[in-house]
Design an enzyme around this catalytic site. Structure first.
Site, short mmCIF file in Angstrom:
data_model
loop_
_atom_site.label_atom_id
_atom_site.label_comp_id
_atom_site.label_asym_id
_atom_site.label_seq_id
_atom_site.Cartn_x
_atom_site.Cartn_y
_atom_site.Cartn_z
N LYS A 59 -46.59 30.67 7.47
CA LYS A 59 -46.13 30.78 6.08
C LYS A 59 -47.34 30.80 5.12
O LYS A 59 -48.47 30.48 5.54
CB LYS A 59 -45.20 29.60 5.79
CG LYS A 59 -43.91 29.64 6.63
CD LYS A 59 -43.04 28.43 6.34
CE LYS A 59 -41.72 28.50 7.07
NZ LYS A 59 -40.84 27.34 6.74
N ASN A 162 -44.12 23.54 5.15
CA ASN A 162 -44.20 23.16 6.57
C ASN A 162 -44.85 24.22 7.47
O ASN A 162 -44.61 24.28 8.68
CB ASN A 162 -42.83 22.71 7.10
CG ASN A 162 -41.79 23.80 6.98
OD1 ASN A 162 -42.08 24.90 6.53
ND2 ASN A 162 -40.58 23.49 7.39
N HIS A 165 -42.92 29.21 10.69
CA HIS A 165 -41.52 29.49 11.01
C HIS A 165 -41.40 29.79 12.50
O HIS A 165 -42.27 30.44 13.08
CB HIS A 165 -41.01 30.70 10.22
CG HIS A 165 -39.71 31.22 10.75
ND1 HIS A 165 -38.49 30.65 10.43
CD2 HIS A 165 -39.43 32.22 11.65
CE1 HIS A 165 -37.52 31.28 11.07
NE2 HIS A 165 -38.07 32.24 11.83
N GLU A 176 -34.12 38.37 13.69
CA GLU A 176 -35.32 38.23 12.84
C GLU A 176 -36.41 39.24 13.23
O GLU A 176 -37.06 39.82 12.37
CB GLU A 176 -35.86 36.80 12.94
CG GLU A 176 -34.92 35.79 12.28
CD GLU A 176 -35.34 34.34 12.51
OE1 GLU A 176 -36.38 34.11 13.17
OE2 GLU A 176 -34.63 33.44 12.04
#
Ligand code: IDP
Ligand code: MG
Length: 206
Positions: A59, A162, A165, A176
């Site tokens: 991320k 966090n 992913h 995805e």
């Protein structure tokens, strides 16, 4: 096989470089052409899910903090194969689709803001049980609950930052991967250590 080994040994002790094909054949007998007199028979039974794939994405906070290399290293080291990789500025549309199950959550707008705040490194990893194992490697959604040794447990403190992913199911992973990658951008390849990491192999010489 013994003859190949003797030729290899003779060439080496004479200070000569053995042909690459011979070296490869000694290390990886299955690469010898079938026309060769000595063929190494290999009965290979890949585990049914050894081609399982998952989407892992570093991320924006992970990219900004230069954690990409360390995250890739963990997956390589575990024995998974990287079959797709790209860096991109993800659009709101893509993320809205990616996180469609969270659209009604109060944190959804800040999640979109976070995920569009900078580049993301999206990857597809392949291997036996990769979806489940990578969820364990990534750790609990909330870093405060993530075990030390997991990516989130080692590199993050708050649920809104966090770092990484990981798809949460095989079906979710397929959805995805299809969203983030075109089929032509994913590579089918066999890693040389496959038989030590995921293939069940029996061999016999003739
Ligand atoms: P996961 O990433 O572990 O699969 P999900 O529940 O699918 O967790 O949530 C997706 C992402 O949404 C999380 O990784 C996190 O970045 C963000 N998120 C989840 N819960 C919260 C929250 O309570 N506040 C802020 N962000 C959250
Ligand atoms: Mg999720």
């Amino acid at each position: 096989m013994m003859l190949q080994w003797r030729i290899f040994h003779t060439l080496c002790s004479a200070g000569r470089e053995a042909p690459k094909s011979l070296k490869a054949g000694l290390l990886f007998p299955h690469v010898l052409s079938c026309g060769h007199r000595f063929v190494w028979h290999r009965t290979k039974t890949s585990l049914p899910d050894s081609r399982e794939r998952t989407l892992i994405a570093v991320k924006p906070d992970g990219v900004q903090r230069r954690l990409v290399g360390q995250i890739i290293q963990r997956f390589e080291q575990r024995g998974f194969r990287l079959v797709g990789l790209k860096m991109l500025q993800a659009s709101e549309d893509l993320l809205s689709e990616h996180y469609c199950q969270l659209r009604s959550k109060p944190f959804f707008p800040i999640l979109l803001q976070y995920m569009t705040s900078g580049p993301v490194v999206a990857m597809v990893w392949e291997g036996h049980n990769v979806v489940k194992t990578s969820r364990t490697m990534v750790g609990h959604t909330n870093p405060a609950e993530a075990q030390a040794g997991t990516v989130r447990g080692d590199f993050s403190t708050h649920v809104s930052r966090n770092v990484v992913h990981a798809s949460d199911s095989v079906e979710g992973a397929q959805r995805e991967i299809h969203l983030w990658f075109q089929a032509k951008d994913l590579l089918d390849w066999d890693s040389w250590d496959q038989m030590s990491t995921s293939d069940v192999t029996t061999s016999s010489a003739s």
